[in-house]
Design an enzyme around this catalytic site. Structure first.
Site, short mmCIF file in Angstrom:
data_model
loop_
_atom_site.label_atom_id
_atom_site.label_comp_id
_atom_site.label_asym_id
_atom_site.label_seq_id
_atom_site.Cartn_x
_atom_site.Cartn_y
_atom_site.Cartn_z
N ASP A 25 0.84 -1.20 0.00
CA ASP A 25 0.00 0.00 0.00
C ASP A 25 0.87 1.26 0.00
OD1 ASP A 25 -2.33 1.42 -0.03
OD2 ASP A 25 -2.77 1.16 2.11
N HIS A 42 2.53 3.30 -8.95
CA HIS A 42 2.38 1.87 -9.29
C HIS A 42 3.59 1.39 -10.10
CE1 HIS A 42 -1.50 2.03 -7.53
NE2 HIS A 42 -2.11 2.65 -8.51
N LEU A 136 11.54 -20.49 -4.56
CA LEU A 136 10.58 -19.58 -3.92
C LEU A 136 9.29 -19.64 -4.73
CD1 LEU A 136 9.84 -17.01 -2.10
CD2 LEU A 136 10.77 -15.65 -3.97
#
Ligand code: FPP
Length: 260
Positions: A25, A42, A136
């Site tokens: 956020d 973004h 991962l």
């Protein structure tokens, strides 16, 4: 199946979290502070995604789950939603080779039927290409909502009952098997950047015993050091899973017979 329920059995705990889930956020505020359009935040957010993936892989984190687009983010202005879709496609096309070369498995969870078919195809191809990687697992939650997930898992249990002609047994583990992230253990550490302290309909079921870490840092500024601080904070926590401090040794005992 990797999923084990923390409310049925106490999971093993290590200093490095096996699974980190992040709400990224603060992109919009990061941009606004610099008098840039929100979408510039973004774009910089993608760089922070890359840094987080690299840092997690280096530190031996096994699962990293990122909330990229919630079921409720469709409520944003159309041009911001379209920008986020394009950014996601571009990032996926550009990064997938590098993810694969570094042993990273990509999964995307959420109600993907809402995305156009080109995006759905791209996601499926990226998942297939990286399916056998083990270093991962990077999960991107896209058009994801915790309530959506619980509802779709419930529907699957109901469908199973209908197909069997009798109600199937409803246990935590039978239910969790149908959650979108049944392939992963529950998150050990949940991080939210950007100063807000809420979970915004993220992994509602799986966060039952997760440790929470909130930071004011905006997502584009959340770098490898910031992730290190979150992991250090996690390492200091005493994870009791309902037990008392005195009971903490040995780890991993079954809680069925323990009082909560
Ligand atoms: C929240 O910040 C961020 C989002 C809704 C989008 C997150 C997307 C990215 C980081 C880039 C794409 C991701 C991938 C995986 C390629 P906000 O806009 O709510 O910020 P604000 O609270 O400051 O307005």
């Amino acid at each position: 199946m990797t999923y084990t329920s923390s409310t049925v059995r106490v999971p093993d705990v290590a200093a490095v979290p096996r699974h980190i889930a992040i709400i990224m956020d603060g992109n919009g505020r990061w941009a606004t502070q610099r008098r840039l359009p929100r979408v510039a935040g973004h774009t910089r957010g993608v760089d922070a995604v890359r840094a987080a993936v690299e840092a997690c892989a280096r530190r031996g984190v096994e699962y990293l789950t990122l909330f990229a687009f919630s079921s409720e983010n469709w409520r944003r202005p159309n041009d911001e939603v379209s920008f986020l879709m394009r950014l996601f496609v571009t990032a996926l096309e550009r990064e997938i080779g590098k993810l694969h070369a570094n042993g990273i498995r990509l999964r995307v969870v959420g109600d993907l039927a809402m995305f156009d078919t080109r995006i759905q195809d791209l996601i499926r191809r990226a998942e297939t290409k990286t399916a056998r990687n083990t270093r991962l697992t990077l999960t991107i939650a896209a058009n994801y909502g915790g309530r959506w997930d619980i509802m779709q898992a419930t529907r699957k249990l109901v469908d199973q009952s209908v197909a069997a002609g009798r109600p199937v047994e409803v246990t935590e583990e039978a239910f969790a098997e149908h959650l979108a992230m049944a392939y992963a253990p529950e998150p050990d550490l949940f991080i939210r950047t950007g100063g807000e302290q809420r979970i915004s309909n993220f992994l509602l079921w799986q966060l039952a015993y997760t440790e929470f870490y909130f930071t004011d840092t905006f997502w584009p500024d959340f770098d490898a050091d910031a992730l290190g601080h979150a992991i250090e904070s996690y390492a200091e926590r005493e994870r009791r899973f309902g037990r008392t401090s005195a009971q903490l040794e040995p780890q991993s005992q079954n809680v069925d017979s323990l009082p909560c």
